[in-house]
Design a protein around this motif. Structure first.
Motif, short mmCIF file in Angstrom:
data_model
loop_
_atom_site.label_atom_id
_atom_site.label_comp_id
_atom_site.label_asym_id
_atom_site.label_seq_id
_atom_site.Cartn_x
_atom_site.Cartn_y
_atom_site.Cartn_z
N PRO A 51 -3.02 -9.37 51.29
CA PRO A 51 -1.65 -9.82 51.57
C PRO A 51 -0.57 -8.92 50.98
O PRO A 51 0.47 -8.70 51.61
N THR A 52 -0.83 -8.39 49.78
CA THR A 52 0.20 -7.56 49.15
C THR A 52 0.42 -6.26 49.95
O THR A 52 1.55 -5.78 50.07
N LEU A 53 -0.66 -5.70 50.53
CA LEU A 53 -0.52 -4.48 51.33
C LEU A 53 0.10 -4.79 52.69
O LEU A 53 0.87 -3.99 53.22
N ILE A 54 -0.24 -5.94 53.25
CA ILE A 54 0.36 -6.34 54.53
C ILE A 54 1.87 -6.53 54.35
O ILE A 54 2.67 -6.14 55.21
N LYS A 55 2.26 -7.12 53.21
CA LYS A 55 3.68 -7.28 52.94
C LYS A 55 4.35 -5.91 52.76
O LYS A 55 5.48 -5.69 53.21
N GLY A 56 3.66 -5.00 52.09
CA GLY A 56 4.19 -3.64 51.94
C GLY A 56 4.34 -2.94 53.28
O GLY A 56 5.31 -2.22 53.52
N LEU A 57 3.38 -3.18 54.18
CA LEU A 57 3.47 -2.62 55.53
C LEU A 57 4.68 -3.18 56.26
O LEU A 57 5.39 -2.44 56.96
N GLY A 58 4.91 -4.49 56.09
CA GLY A 58 6.09 -5.10 56.70
C GLY A 58 7.37 -4.49 56.17
O GLY A 58 8.31 -4.22 56.95
N ASN A 59 7.42 -4.24 54.86
CA ASN A 59 8.61 -3.60 54.28
C ASN A 59 8.80 -2.18 54.83
O ASN A 59 9.94 -1.74 55.05
N THR A 60 7.69 -1.48 55.04
CA THR A 60 7.76 -0.13 55.62
C THR A 60 8.37 -0.17 57.01
O THR A 60 9.25 0.64 57.36
N ASN A 201 9.80 10.80 68.49
CA ASN A 201 9.15 11.61 67.45
C ASN A 201 9.83 11.44 66.10
O ASN A 201 9.17 11.39 65.05
N GLU A 202 11.17 11.34 66.11
CA GLU A 202 11.90 11.13 64.87
C GLU A 202 11.56 9.77 64.25
O GLU A 202 11.45 9.64 63.04
N PHE A 203 11.40 8.76 65.11
CA PHE A 203 11.07 7.42 64.61
C PHE A 203 9.70 7.43 63.93
O PHE A 203 9.53 6.85 62.85
N ILE A 204 8.74 8.09 64.56
CA ILE A 204 7.41 8.17 63.96
C ILE A 204 7.46 8.98 62.67
O ILE A 204 6.83 8.63 61.67
N GLY A 205 8.23 10.07 62.68
CA GLY A 205 8.38 10.86 61.46
C GLY A 205 9.05 10.08 60.35
O GLY A 205 8.67 10.20 59.17
N LEU A 206 10.03 9.26 60.71
CA LEU A 206 10.74 8.45 59.72
C LEU A 206 9.82 7.42 59.10
O LEU A 206 9.92 7.11 57.91
N LEU A 207 8.91 6.87 59.90
CA LEU A 207 7.94 5.90 59.37
C LEU A 207 7.13 6.52 58.25
O LEU A 207 6.91 5.89 57.20
N LYS A 208 6.72 7.77 58.44
CA LYS A 208 5.94 8.45 57.40
C LYS A 208 6.82 8.88 56.23
O LYS A 208 6.40 8.82 55.08
N THR A 209 8.05 9.30 56.54
CA THR A 209 8.97 9.71 55.48
C THR A 209 9.34 8.55 54.58
O THR A 209 9.65 8.74 53.40
N SER A 210 9.29 7.33 55.12
CA SER A 210 9.66 6.15 54.32
C SER A 210 8.77 5.99 53.09
O SER A 210 9.13 5.28 52.15
N SER A 211 7.59 6.64 53.10
CA SER A 211 6.71 6.55 51.93
C SER A 211 7.36 7.16 50.70
O SER A 211 6.99 6.82 49.57
N LEU A 221 4.50 0.26 51.74
CA LEU A 221 3.04 0.27 51.77
C LEU A 221 2.43 1.15 50.69
O LEU A 221 1.56 0.71 49.93
N LEU A 222 2.88 2.40 50.59
CA LEU A 222 2.29 3.32 49.61
C LEU A 222 2.55 2.85 48.19
O LEU A 222 1.67 2.95 47.33
N HIS A 223 3.75 2.35 47.92
CA HIS A 223 4.07 1.89 46.57
C HIS A 223 3.16 0.74 46.15
O HIS A 223 2.68 0.69 45.01
N ARG A 224 2.91 -0.20 47.06
CA ARG A 224 2.03 -1.33 46.73
C ARG A 224 0.59 -0.86 46.54
O ARG A 224 -0.13 -1.38 45.68
N ALA A 225 0.15 0.12 47.33
CA ALA A 225 -1.18 0.68 47.13
C ALA A 225 -1.29 1.34 45.76
O ALA A 225 -2.31 1.22 45.08
#
Length: 295
Positions: A51-60, A201-211, A221-225
């Motif tokens: 659940p904690t990672l799923i919540k982190g994914l939602g925040n991402t 492409n920018e949206f997908i890149g932003l998803l990864k940059t959000s880490s 997600l990454l912070h909770r992991a």
């Protein structure tokens, strides 16, 4: 007549077979190395739906969507300013692009998060409060990611606007339309065909940059992991879980991008360039359409 009956024998492509075999062997060796390496795979399965990672994914996802909306709005505004005949607004838009494209996003996030060191108190006239209470990790991440994305979206939107024939603006002007109204009703709808592919492409890149927002303690997600593997020391296992979720979300976004691109590319003679996943989804969509027509 003899030439007409000659059989055409294709040339053998030994290089293709050799290179393909080498790539397959390399891929198999990498998979075997990870499968037999010192990775506790049951831990990966245990935490994949934690659940904690799923919540982190939602925040991402939330911070990515809001930052992209912010960036798109800023991109449209500054693209219009960049194309303006007013030298002041044109210079200001260029300065904005120079600042936020010329500095690392990691640095920008840290500056926004530590803004209280420069402005301890924020005073809007009708409201006053401490900057440390306002500039939360979420708000700092939203400003850092959104404003940085706006600088890139400015150039994307500007390119889309320039792809529309200038004569259409002139025709709209003769009909009594203001420049902004012509932009909104004539130019931007046509420019979307050019804007959509890089926007996806920018949206997908932003998803990864959000880490990178994990650097300012935003619980994506990454912070909770990281919080979990700081406790149980299962570093690689938790990183593999995060990798899996990023790949799942990026794949879904790629499929959505394919649908949107196909919608805005109606009437084009040439297909847009797609990724492997997008091409597969597009192929399956065409097959379903043909099967339905055959019935």
């Amino acid at each position: 007549m003899g030439k007409e009956n000659e059989e055409i024998i294709p040339l053998p492509h030994y290089g293709r077979w050799i290179s393909g075999t080498l790539v397959i062997l390399l891929l198999v060796s990498i998979i075997r190395a990870f499968a037999h390496g010192q990775i506790d795979w049951p831990v990966v399965g245990k935490f994949f739906m934690a659940p904690t990672l799923i919540k982190g994914l939602g925040n991402t996802i939330v911070i990515t969507v809001l930052a992209m909306v912010t960036g798109l709005i800023l991109g449209i505004v500054f693209a219009v300013m960049r194309l303006s005949k007013n030298p002041v607004t044109r210079w200001f838009a260029g300065f904005y692009i120079w600042i936020f494209r010329g500095t690392p996003i990691y640095l920008q996030l840290l500056i926004w998060f530590n803004l209280a060191l420069v402005f301890p108190v924020i005073n809007l006239g009708f409201w006053e409060g401490r900057m440390v209470d306002v500039m939360t990790p979420f708000f700092a991440a939203l400003l850092g990611l959104g404003i940085n994305e706006g600088a890139y979206m400015t150039e994307i939107v500007r390119g889309g606007i320039l792809s529309v024939d200038q004569g259409q603006l002139d025709a709209a002007s003769t009909l009594g339309m203001t420049r902004l109204k012509a932009m909104r009703r004539i130019v931007l709808p046509q420019a979307m065909r050019v804007i959509i592919p890089p926007l996806g492409n920018e949206f997908i890149g932003l998803l990864k940059t959000s880490s990178m927002a994990s650097a300012i303690a935003y619980t994506e997600l990454l912070h909770r992991a990281q919080l979990i593997y700081f406790v149980n020391a299962k570093v690689m296992e938790l990183l593999i879980v995060a990798t899996g979720w990023y790949l799942i979300v990026v794949t879904i976004l790629s499929l959505i991008q394919t649908v949107i691109e196909d919608y805005f590319s109606r009437g084009q003679d040439h297909p847009s360039k797609r990724s492997l996943v997008q091409n597969f989804f597009h192929f399956m969509t065409l097959r379903r359409g043909k099967a339905g027509g055959a019935r």
